[in-house]
Design a protein around this motif. Sequence first.
Motif, PDB file in Angstrom:
ATOM      1  N   ILE A 175      52.897  31.960  64.397  1.00  0.00           N
ATOM      2  CA  ILE A 175      51.704  31.208  64.006  1.00  0.00           C
ATOM      3  C   ILE A 175      51.826  30.690  62.568  1.00  0.00           C
ATOM      4  O   ILE A 175      51.797  29.485  62.317  1.00  0.00           O
ATOM      5  N   GLN A 176      51.977  31.613  61.622  1.00  0.00           N
ATOM      6  CA  GLN A 176      52.019  31.219  60.224  1.00  0.00           C
ATOM      7  C   GLN A 176      53.348  30.573  59.836  1.00  0.00           C
ATOM      8  O   GLN A 176      53.398  29.685  58.981  1.00  0.00           O
ATOM      9  N   GLY A 177      54.426  31.032  60.465  1.00  0.00           N
ATOM     10  CA  GLY A 177      55.724  30.409  60.214  1.00  0.00           C
ATOM     11  C   GLY A 177      55.751  28.964  60.670  1.00  0.00           C
ATOM     12  O   GLY A 177      56.390  28.116  60.049  1.00  0.00           O
ATOM     13  N   THR A 178      55.042  28.682  61.745  1.00  0.00           N
ATOM     14  CA  THR A 178      54.924  27.306  62.213  1.00  0.00           C
ATOM     15  C   THR A 178      54.252  26.439  61.157  1.00  0.00           C
ATOM     16  O   THR A 178      54.666  25.301  60.908  1.00  0.00           O
ATOM     17  N   VAL A 179      53.208  26.956  60.524  1.00  0.00           N
ATOM     18  CA  VAL A 179      52.536  26.213  59.452  1.00  0.00           C
ATOM     19  C   VAL A 179      53.518  25.950  58.305  1.00  0.00           C
ATOM     20  O   VAL A 179      53.611  24.828  57.788  1.00  0.00           O
TER      21      VAL A 179
END
Length: 263
Positions: A175-179
């Motif tokens: 989730i955050q790595g995608t951002v």
Amino acid sequence: MENKAQSEQKCYKNIALVVLSCDKYSDLLPVFFATFFDYWPDCPFQIYLLANQKKYEDKRVVTLLSGEDTDWSSSLRRAILPLKEENLFFFYEDAFLKAKISNDELKKHIEFFFEKNLDYLRLRPSPKPDEKYSQTYGRISEKAIYRLSLFAALCKKSVLLDLLKDGESAWQFEIQGTVRSAKYREFYSTYQCFFETIHGVDKGKWINSSYKKLLKLGYKPDSARGFFYKSQAAESYKQFLGRLKWGFIHLFPAHLFNTEWRT
């Protein structure tokens, strides 16, 4: 001047195939590697297994011991840092191969990765890319959901190390790595799934039908971890909801679903 065969071998040697796992899932490994080598006996990559403290005894596999299981991202970083390969291809230990792999077909994807100097190439459209490049490939836009899913994905090691954040779980990383991945433009995916697999485990338990499929194929998975569904009806209902969800997502560009989950 190096010939074509030497060039291909050099290319393969610069890619490490990393099986993401940990010691609490070590009971899956005998069946995972049995299916892997049955359906992909000529895998051209050096195969590494991510584990904590248990070494897997197989001369074809190098175990990367990351030590105590602190968190997923820190364990992955510690394991891949020493690798000499500059590109990483990822598998999960609960994704069991069920069909033969063609290295000739795989080579086409690898050549595309290197020719276009990609940061990331996923060989499964889950979800589909949202910017068409060709009949085979599409770009995954910076706003797309699950942009950084690692299964069946080829990624530059330097990019992954930059996007990993110590302390995150695998789910938080996706989730955050995608951002965080928005800084990298060259993220692509195929429109067709390259690998045919059986997804074996959900929340630490065997998916009932997957266990039966492996038995039918002649393998002997360990049933000690138990089963996820209480009945066939419960599993059928969950699978129906899953098909409905992904069918809906595939109707629209992936970036349209980014609003809520990125907050």
